[in-house]
Design a protein around this motif. Structure first.
Motif, PDB file in Angstrom:
ATOM      1  N   ARG A   8     -17.722  -1.148  -2.875  1.00 20.15           N
ATOM      2  CA  ARG A   8     -16.864  -2.250  -2.438  1.00 20.15           C
ATOM      3  C   ARG A   8     -17.699  -3.269  -1.688  1.00 20.15           C
ATOM      4  NH1 ARG A   8     -11.545  -0.159   0.508  1.00 20.15           N
ATOM      5  NH2 ARG A   8     -10.604  -2.071  -0.237  1.00 20.15           N
TER       6      ARG A   8
ATOM      7  N   ARG B 266      -6.493  -6.840  -6.767  1.00 26.28           N
ATOM      8  CA  ARG B 266      -7.733  -6.127  -6.394  1.00 26.28           C
ATOM      9  C   ARG B 266      -7.458  -4.675  -6.038  1.00 26.28           C
ATOM     10  NH1 ARG B 266      -7.725  -4.490  -1.003  1.00 26.28           N
ATOM     11  NH2 ARG B 266      -6.229  -5.696   0.208  1.00 26.28           N
ATOM     12  N   ARG B 267      -6.197  -4.273  -5.986  1.00 30.51           N
ATOM     13  CA  ARG B 267      -5.859  -2.910  -5.562  1.00 30.51           C
ATOM     14  C   ARG B 267      -6.138  -1.907  -6.678  1.00 30.51           C
ATOM     15  NH1 ARG B 267      -3.218  -2.912  -0.538  1.00 30.51           N
ATOM     16  NH2 ARG B 267      -3.152  -5.047   0.220  1.00 30.51           N
ATOM     17  N   ASP B 268      -6.266  -0.643  -6.307  1.00 33.36           N
ATOM     18  CA  ASP B 268      -6.800   0.332  -7.271  1.00 33.36           C
ATOM     19  C   ASP B 268      -5.821   0.773  -8.363  1.00 33.36           C
ATOM     20  OD1 ASP B 268      -5.344   1.690  -5.315  1.00 33.36           O
ATOM     21  OD2 ASP B 268      -6.991   3.023  -4.706  1.00 33.36           O
TER      22      ASP B 268
ATOM     23  N   ARG C 120     -13.163   4.633  -6.315  1.00 27.70           N
ATOM     24  CA  ARG C 120     -11.802   4.679  -6.874  1.00 27.70           C
ATOM     25  C   ARG C 120     -11.597   5.884  -7.793  1.00 27.70           C
ATOM     26  NH1 ARG C 120     -12.202  -1.690  -8.146  1.00 27.70           N
ATOM     27  NH2 ARG C 120     -11.646  -2.438  -6.062  1.00 27.70           N
TER      28      ARG C 120
ATOM     29  N   ASN D  89      -0.118   1.693  -6.145  1.00 27.89           N
ATOM     30  CA  ASN D  89      -0.605   1.242  -4.838  1.00 27.89           C
ATOM     31  C   ASN D  89      -0.585  -0.279  -4.748  1.00 27.89           C
ATOM     32  OD1 ASN D  89      -1.095   3.813  -4.030  1.00 27.89           O
ATOM     33  ND2 ASN D  89      -3.318   3.758  -4.364  1.00 27.89           N
TER      34      ASN D  89
ATOM     35  N   HIS E  46       3.322   7.500   7.020  1.00 29.63           N
ATOM     36  CA  HIS E  46       2.688   7.517   8.352  1.00 29.63           C
ATOM     37  C   HIS E  46       2.565   6.103   8.907  1.00 29.63           C
ATOM     38  CE1 HIS E  46       0.455   9.512   5.098  1.00 29.63           C
ATOM     39  NE2 HIS E  46      -0.294   8.443   5.099  1.00 29.63           N
TER      40      HIS E  46
ATOM     41  N   ASP F 228     -16.097  -0.421  -8.168  1.00 28.62           N
ATOM     42  CA  ASP F 228     -16.049   0.443  -6.993  1.00 28.62           C
ATOM     43  C   ASP F 228     -15.842   1.883  -7.459  1.00 28.62           C
ATOM     44  OD1 ASP F 228     -15.538   1.869  -4.707  1.00 28.62           O
ATOM     45  OD2 ASP F 228     -13.852   0.637  -4.035  1.00 28.62           O
TER      46      ASP F 228
ATOM     47  N   ARG G 236     -10.630   8.530  -5.598  1.00 30.67           N
ATOM     48  CA  ARG G 236      -9.267   8.235  -5.139  1.00 30.67           C
ATOM     49  C   ARG G 236      -8.257   8.641  -6.212  1.00 30.67           C
ATOM     50  NH1 ARG G 236      -8.220   4.968  -0.783  1.00 30.67           N
ATOM     51  NH2 ARG G 236      -6.562   3.815  -1.824  1.00 30.67           N
TER      52      ARG G 236
ATOM     53  N   ARG H 265       4.703   2.790  -1.631  1.00 34.43           N
ATOM     54  CA  ARG H 265       4.699   3.834  -2.670  1.00 34.43           C
ATOM     55  C   ARG H 265       5.455   5.078  -2.195  1.00 34.43           C
ATOM     56  NH1 ARG H 265      -0.735   5.694  -2.243  1.00 34.43           N
ATOM     57  NH2 ARG H 265       0.207   7.038  -0.671  1.00 34.43           N
ATOM     58  N   ASP H 266       5.105   5.563  -1.011  1.00 39.41           N
ATOM     59  CA  ASP H 266       5.700   6.805  -0.521  1.00 39.41           C
ATOM     60  C   ASP H 266       7.195   6.651  -0.234  1.00 39.41           C
ATOM     61  OD1 ASP H 266       3.237   7.960  -0.837  1.00 39.41           O
ATOM     62  OD2 ASP H 266       2.671   7.843   1.268  1.00 39.41           O
TER      63      ASP H 266
ATOM     64  N   LYS I 282      -2.450  14.574  -4.422  1.00 39.31           N
ATOM     65  CA  LYS I 282      -1.523  14.256  -3.334  1.00 39.31           C
ATOM     66  C   LYS I 282      -0.107  13.994  -3.840  1.00 39.31           C
ATOM     67  CE  LYS I 282      -0.146  10.617  -0.295  1.00 39.31           C
ATOM     68  NZ  LYS I 282      -0.188  10.326   1.143  1.00 39.31           N
TER      69      LYS I 282
ATOM     70  N   GLY J  58       0.798  -1.232   0.000  1.00 34.26           N
ATOM     71  CA  GLY J  58       0.000   0.000   0.000  1.00 34.26           C
ATOM     72  C   GLY J  58       0.829   1.280   0.000  1.00 34.26           C
ATOM     73  N   GLY J  59       0.224   2.325   0.569  1.00 36.59           N
ATOM     74  CA  GLY J  59       0.772   3.674   0.492  1.00 36.59           C
ATOM     75  C   GLY J  59       2.182   3.838   1.041  1.00 36.59           C
TER      76      GLY J  59
ATOM     77  N   ARG K  68      -7.785  12.304  -6.031  1.00 39.98           N
ATOM     78  CA  ARG K  68      -7.105  12.561  -4.761  1.00 39.98           C
ATOM     79  C   ARG K  68      -5.601  12.279  -4.887  1.00 39.98           C
ATOM     80  NH1 ARG K  68      -4.972   9.064  -0.052  1.00 39.98           N
ATOM     81  NH2 ARG K  68      -6.896   7.870   0.152  1.00 39.98           N
ATOM     82  N   PHE K  69      -5.255  11.132  -5.477  1.00 41.55           N
ATOM     83  CA  PHE K  69      -3.827  10.803  -5.603  1.00 41.55           C
ATOM     84  C   PHE K  69      -3.142  11.701  -6.638  1.00 41.55           C
ATOM     85  CE2 PHE K  69      -5.064   6.572  -3.727  1.00 41.55           C
ATOM     86  CZ  PHE K  69      -4.259   6.662  -2.602  1.00 41.55           C
TER      87      PHE K  69
HETATM   88  P1  ATP Z   1      -2.579   7.202   2.182  1.00 40.18           P
HETATM   89  O1  ATP Z   1      -1.138   7.531   2.255  1.00 40.18           O
HETATM   90  O2  ATP Z   1      -3.404   8.382   1.868  1.00 40.18           O
HETATM   91  O3  ATP Z   1      -3.085   6.422   3.365  1.00 40.18           O
HETATM   92  P2  ATP Z   1      -2.869   4.710   0.801  1.00 40.18           P
HETATM   93  O4  ATP Z   1      -2.409   4.276  -0.554  1.00 40.18           O
HETATM   94  O5  ATP Z   1      -2.271   4.018   1.990  1.00 40.18           O
HETATM   95  O6  ATP Z   1      -2.675   6.262   0.881  1.00 40.18           O
HETATM   96  P3  ATP Z   1      -5.392   3.826   1.811  1.00 40.18           P
HETATM   97  O7  ATP Z   1      -6.752   4.376   1.587  1.00 40.18           O
HETATM   98  O8  ATP Z   1      -4.826   3.846   3.180  1.00 40.18           O
HETATM   99  O9  ATP Z   1      -4.432   4.569   0.796  1.00 40.18           O
HETATM  100  O10 ATP Z   1      -5.429   2.320   1.264  1.00 40.18           O
HETATM  101  C1  ATP Z   1      -4.343   1.418   1.429  1.00 40.18           C
HETATM  102  C2  ATP Z   1      -4.208   0.552   0.185  1.00 40.18           C
HETATM  103  O11 ATP Z   1      -5.371  -0.256   0.019  1.00 40.18           O
HETATM  104  C3  ATP Z   1      -4.060   1.332  -1.115  1.00 40.18           C
HETATM  105  O12 ATP Z   1      -2.715   1.666  -1.369  1.00 40.18           O
HETATM  106  C4  ATP Z   1      -4.619   0.353  -2.127  1.00 40.18           C
HETATM  107  O13 ATP Z   1      -3.646  -0.635  -2.457  1.00 40.18           O
HETATM  108  C5  ATP Z   1      -5.722  -0.349  -1.352  1.00 40.18           C
HETATM  109  N1  ATP Z   1      -7.055   0.278  -1.515  1.00 40.18           N
HETATM  110  C6  ATP Z   1      -7.646   1.160  -0.681  1.00 40.18           C
HETATM  111  N2  ATP Z   1      -8.863   1.501  -1.102  1.00 40.18           N
HETATM  112  C7  ATP Z   1      -9.066   0.821  -2.246  1.00 40.18           C
HETATM  113  C8  ATP Z   1     -10.156   0.727  -3.176  1.00 40.18           C
HETATM  114  N3  ATP Z   1     -11.275   1.437  -3.009  1.00 40.18           N
HETATM  115  N4  ATP Z   1     -10.011  -0.113  -4.232  1.00 40.18           N
HETATM  116  C9  ATP Z   1      -8.877  -0.833  -4.400  1.00 40.18           C
HETATM  117  N5  ATP Z   1      -7.832  -0.788  -3.577  1.00 40.18           N
HETATM  118  C10 ATP Z   1      -7.914   0.019  -2.507  1.00 40.18           C
END
Ligand code: ATP
Ligand code: MG
Length: 403
Positions: A94, A110-112, A157, A116, A39, A154, A160, A30-31, A167, A26-27, A163-164
């Motif tokens: 979702r 399944r991730r967006d 997304r 991510n 965080h 979903d 999202r 990436r970050d 961001k 996840g984030g 938003r990304f």
């Molecule tokens: P942030 O730094 O803002 O928290 P993040 O990428 O961690 O960004 P989250 O909303 O915390 O975003 O979600 C964590 C992970 O879960 C995402 O990186 C993505 O892989 C997955 N994810 C979250 N929401 C969805 C969604 N609606 N559909 C698909 N994957 C999702």
């Protein structure tokens, strides 16, 4: 690796030691690759929740039905989520029901967005099944798989994505963007609270106007509460020459209300449609009231007092966005010079007036205190108990005479 990952390594090692797979996902992955601060770290594993719980002393079932267990370790908290797929999307939301799986690739699928959908092993190896690393390097946001299908599954997304874009200051890949435009209408199916979270994050991103541009061009805005028909007003944002940096939700909504030309009186209806909290509504209303007075050049001590320091600062920050030459200092100085900052600072209180037998508890008492407070604020009286008591005497004697 950042320290957050280093301290979490033993968690992954414990899970792997028991014969399961575990990754950072996840984030935070990436970050880290972007060299942005992170965080919270998310961990994904092939172990089922019961298997995770068996491996650690202290765990909390934070989201057990979605496969998430929180591990408490040396004052740190880690969310460990079992690999899962989400099938059977209904109503473009979702699904509540998820299926636990043993395969990382099923989980990443399944991730967006590709950026991510990266996984990081405890030894530093990156698993990149969808060319997320390349997209990260190119600063591109691309749906995993078919964007049409993914937004249809979903609709959140799409929010999202904008938003990304804001961001991360990323470009949305062409087909992904086209699919958002095509499916924008499905946003109507999504709970307002969830849209709001993404909208606020968009407004607070690194390059908010990039997000806003997509938000407007794809038509997403038209399916947000009370924004349909407001493209022209919202587009004013793009013409502001100040670089837009909003630090919190109060600033976001104050800014949006000002862009839309909403008065303090009109804002509650608007904010109610967005289901914002009462605290936020109060802050925005106070800020708008101040800004309207600023427009009309009717700011005075009473208003500064009513607004309070916190809301005053938010309002001044927002004003500066619209007018770069605006100098907030004179208002901050005027605020600092107020003889009292809250009713509690008045040199006398209700009890003092009662003990002097000037007045009995009741509406008169409140009226006198308000009048004294006003008098102190506008400089008629010093904030000093003897002066205020004699002023109260005069007020009450005059009142008896006129009764
Ligand atoms: P942030 O730094 O803002 O928290 P993040 O990428 O961690 O960004 P989250 O909303 O915390 O975003 O979600 C964590 C992970 O879960 C995402 O990186 C993505 O892989 C997955 N994810 C979250 N929401 C969805 C969604 N609606 N559909 C698909 N994957 C999702
Ligand atoms: Mg996150």
């Amino acid at each position: 690796l950042p320290s957050e990952f280093k301290t979490a390594r033993p968690i992954l090692q414990t899970i792997e030691g028991a014969g399961f797979e575990a990754y950072f996902v996840g984030g935070s992955v990436r970050d880290t690759i972007l060299k942005d601060p992170i965080h919270d770290v998310d961990i994904a594993t092939s172990a089922y929740p019961s298997e995770v719980k068996a491996l650690f002393h202290k765990t909390v079932d934070t989201g057990i039905k979605h496969g998430t267990v929180m591990i408490l370790d040396h004052h740190h908290k880690y969310e460990v989520t079992t690999f899962r797929t989400e099938s059977g999307y209904q109503d473009f939301r979702r699904p509540d029901k998820v299926t636990f799986v043993r395969s990382l690739s099923e989980d990443l699928k399944r991730r967006d967005f590709t950026v991510n959908a990266l996984a990081l092993k405890e030894d530093g190896t990156v698993v990149d099944l969808f060319s997320g690393l390349n997209d990260l390097a190119q600063h591109v946001l691309r749906a995993v798989g078919s964007p049409e299908e993914r937004f249809h599954e979903d609709a959140l997304r799409m929010m999202r994505a904008v938003r990304f874009a804001s961001k991360l200051d990323f470009t949305i890949e062409k087909q992904t963007e086209a699919a958002i435009q095509h499916h924008a209408k499905l946003l109507q199916k999504i709970a307002v609270e969830r849209i709001r979270v993404e909208f606020e994050k968009m407004m607070m991103g690194q390059n908010p106007l990039k997000g806003v541009r997509y938000f407007l061009e794809t038509g997403l805005y038209a399916y947000c509460p009370r924004l349909n028909g407001q493209k022209k007003a919202l587009s004013r944002m793009l013409g502001l020459n100040a670089s837009l940096q909003l630090a919190n939700e109060t600033q976001v909504w104050l800014f949006v209300c000002r862009i839309l030309g909403l008065s303090a009186q009109a804002c509650p209806t608007f904010l109610k449609a967005w289901k914002t909290s009462n605290d936020l509504n109060q802050a925005v209303k106070a800020g708008l009231t101040f800004l309207e007075a600023l427009d009309n050049q009717t700011v005075n001590a009473h208003l500064l007092f009513q607004t309070g320091e916190r809301y005053l600062k938010e309002a001044l920050t927002v004003q500066k966005i619209f007018d770069v030459s605006f100098d907030p200092d004179q208002y901050l100085v005027a605020y600092k010079k107020l003889p009292i900052k809250s009713s509690k600072e008045l040199a006398i209180n209700g009890r003092d007036l009662i003990t002097t037998h000037l007045v009995t508890p009741g509406p008169d008492l409140g009226r006198v205190l308000t009048a004294l407070q006003e008098g102190v604020l506008n400089g008629t009286y010093q904030n000093q108990s003897s002066e205020l008591i004699s002023a109260a005497k005069t007020m009450l004697t005059n009142k008896e005479e006129s009764d």
